[in-house]
Design an enzyme around this catalytic site. Sequence first.
Site, PDB file in Angstrom:
ATOM      1  N   LYS A 237       0.707  -1.222   0.080  1.00  0.00           N
ATOM      2  CA  LYS A 237      -0.075   0.038  -0.037  1.00  0.00           C
ATOM      3  C   LYS A 237       0.825   1.311  -0.216  1.00  0.00           C
ATOM      4  O   LYS A 237       0.347   2.398   0.449  1.00  0.00           O
ATOM      5  CB  LYS A 237      -1.028   0.056   1.045  1.00  0.00           C
TER       6      LYS A 237
ATOM      7  N   GLY B  13       2.155   2.447  -2.845  1.00  0.00           N
ATOM      8  CA  GLY B  13       2.261   3.038  -4.268  1.00  0.00           C
ATOM      9  C   GLY B  13       2.884   2.101  -5.107  1.00  0.00           C
ATOM     10  O   GLY B  13       3.290   2.524  -6.290  1.00  0.00           O
TER      11      GLY B  13
ATOM     12  N   HIS C 289       7.373  -7.083  -1.871  1.00  0.00           N
ATOM     13  CA  HIS C 289       7.207  -6.443  -0.463  1.00  0.00           C
ATOM     14  C   HIS C 289       8.074  -7.211   0.683  1.00  0.00           C
ATOM     15  O   HIS C 289       7.901  -6.759   1.845  1.00  0.00           O
ATOM     16  CB  HIS C 289       5.733  -6.664   0.006  1.00  0.00           C
TER      17      HIS C 289
ATOM     18  N   ARG D 242       6.235   5.219   2.165  1.00  0.00           N
ATOM     19  CA  ARG D 242       4.930   6.063   2.600  1.00  0.00           C
ATOM     20  C   ARG D 242       4.618   6.112   3.878  1.00  0.00           C
ATOM     21  O   ARG D 242       4.961   5.350   4.678  1.00  0.00           O
ATOM     22  CB  ARG D 242       3.597   5.347   1.771  1.00  0.00           C
TER      23      ARG D 242
ATOM     24  N   SER E  38      -5.004   3.166   3.777  1.00  0.00           N
ATOM     25  CA  SER E  38      -4.898   2.311   2.479  1.00  0.00           C
ATOM     26  C   SER E  38      -5.151   0.995   2.787  1.00  0.00           C
ATOM     27  O   SER E  38      -6.063   0.191   1.941  1.00  0.00           O
ATOM     28  CB  SER E  38      -3.793   2.869   1.699  1.00  0.00           C
TER      29      SER E  38
ATOM     30  N   PHE F 284      -2.486   9.549 -11.358  1.00  0.00           N
ATOM     31  CA  PHE F 284      -3.486   8.769 -10.530  1.00  0.00           C
ATOM     32  C   PHE F 284      -4.586   8.671 -11.571  1.00  0.00           C
ATOM     33  O   PHE F 284      -5.164   7.859 -11.814  1.00  0.00           O
ATOM     34  CB  PHE F 284      -3.892   9.395  -9.321  1.00  0.00           C
TER      35      PHE F 284
ATOM     36  N   LYS G 125      -8.162   6.612  -3.608  1.00  0.00           N
ATOM     37  CA  LYS G 125      -8.005   7.991  -3.722  1.00  0.00           C
ATOM     38  C   LYS G 125      -6.721   8.650  -4.200  1.00  0.00           C
ATOM     39  O   LYS G 125      -6.694   9.548  -4.859  1.00  0.00           O
ATOM     40  CB  LYS G 125      -8.420   8.445  -2.103  1.00  0.00           C
TER      41      LYS G 125
END
Length: 289
Positions: free
Chosen positions: A43, A45, A105, A127, A135, A226, A247
């Site tokens: 999460k 990005g 990840h 982030r 998120s 985005f 979002k």
Amino acid sequence: RDELLFSYKGILYPVTFCSPEVFKAMESLEARSDDMILAGYPKSGTNWLGQILSDLLVIFEKKTQNKESSVNDEELEEFPYLEIGDTGKYERMNKLPSRRLIFTHLLPENLPRSIFKNKAKILLLLRNPKDVATSFYHFTNRMSPLPSYETWDDFFVAFMTKKMPWGSYFEYLSKWNKYANDENVMTITYEELKENPVLGVKNIAAFFGISLTEKELQSVVERSSFQSMKKNSQKTHGAFGDVLFRKGGVSDWKNLFSEDQNEKMDKAFEEHVGGTKLGAKLKYEVYCK
Ligand code: A3P
């Protein structure tokens, strides 16, 4: 909830995506110095940076005509997430022509050793923890292979007590912090890329040794906005697109966090990554207060 995840070397992973057998097979990956590796906690990005890197790779290949003409396109395809696949994936990857794009990840200690030994370049994406948690909460509740939570409060407790798939956010940051000064590692934050995508893309391209014309730079920036990615998401990600491109901004955490949760997060941040290079990079005072 528990049967959706399994534990491997002390970290939880979703059974639908990962398996101990695949983790073992992964050790046979022969990394290369020209691999383009994207590492980031879930999460942060990943799909956004993934779009940027794959566009950069296309530009690079056009310029160098690097594709082996004898290899057909089907053989070039391999799902870019390192730890998601089958046990034969790594042998197939070893046969792919350069350059390869690899997303992960995983904690650095769980990556195949050849990544560090062969000096593959790693772009480390960060982030801020409040937006990551926000998120993650919306995502996990809309993805059936991942656990769902009745309330944000329940999720928050799980996030803070290391019950997330791919492990704890804070552990991720503190483990990667040991690599923050490595010359083969470049860090970028979601927030800095959002504020100045032109500069971000320029720096990423330079790190991977890819030269860009002004027009190419503009095109990579535009295609990874985005709005463009959301608009294309049915094509690129199918039904999953709607869940993924939610979002795409900074500070949505303000709609979820209570006073008490803010305090807990501030304390945890200070405790685990306060005073570290990656901690400073996140500009917590700017984005989380
Ligand atoms: P939000 O849920 O806050 O909207 P990942 O790809 O690692 O799963 O991260 C998903 C997050 O990145 C989501 O955050 C998603 O909206 C955001 N994102 C995806 N593409 C983006 C883009 N082009 N620009 C900015 N944010 C993007």
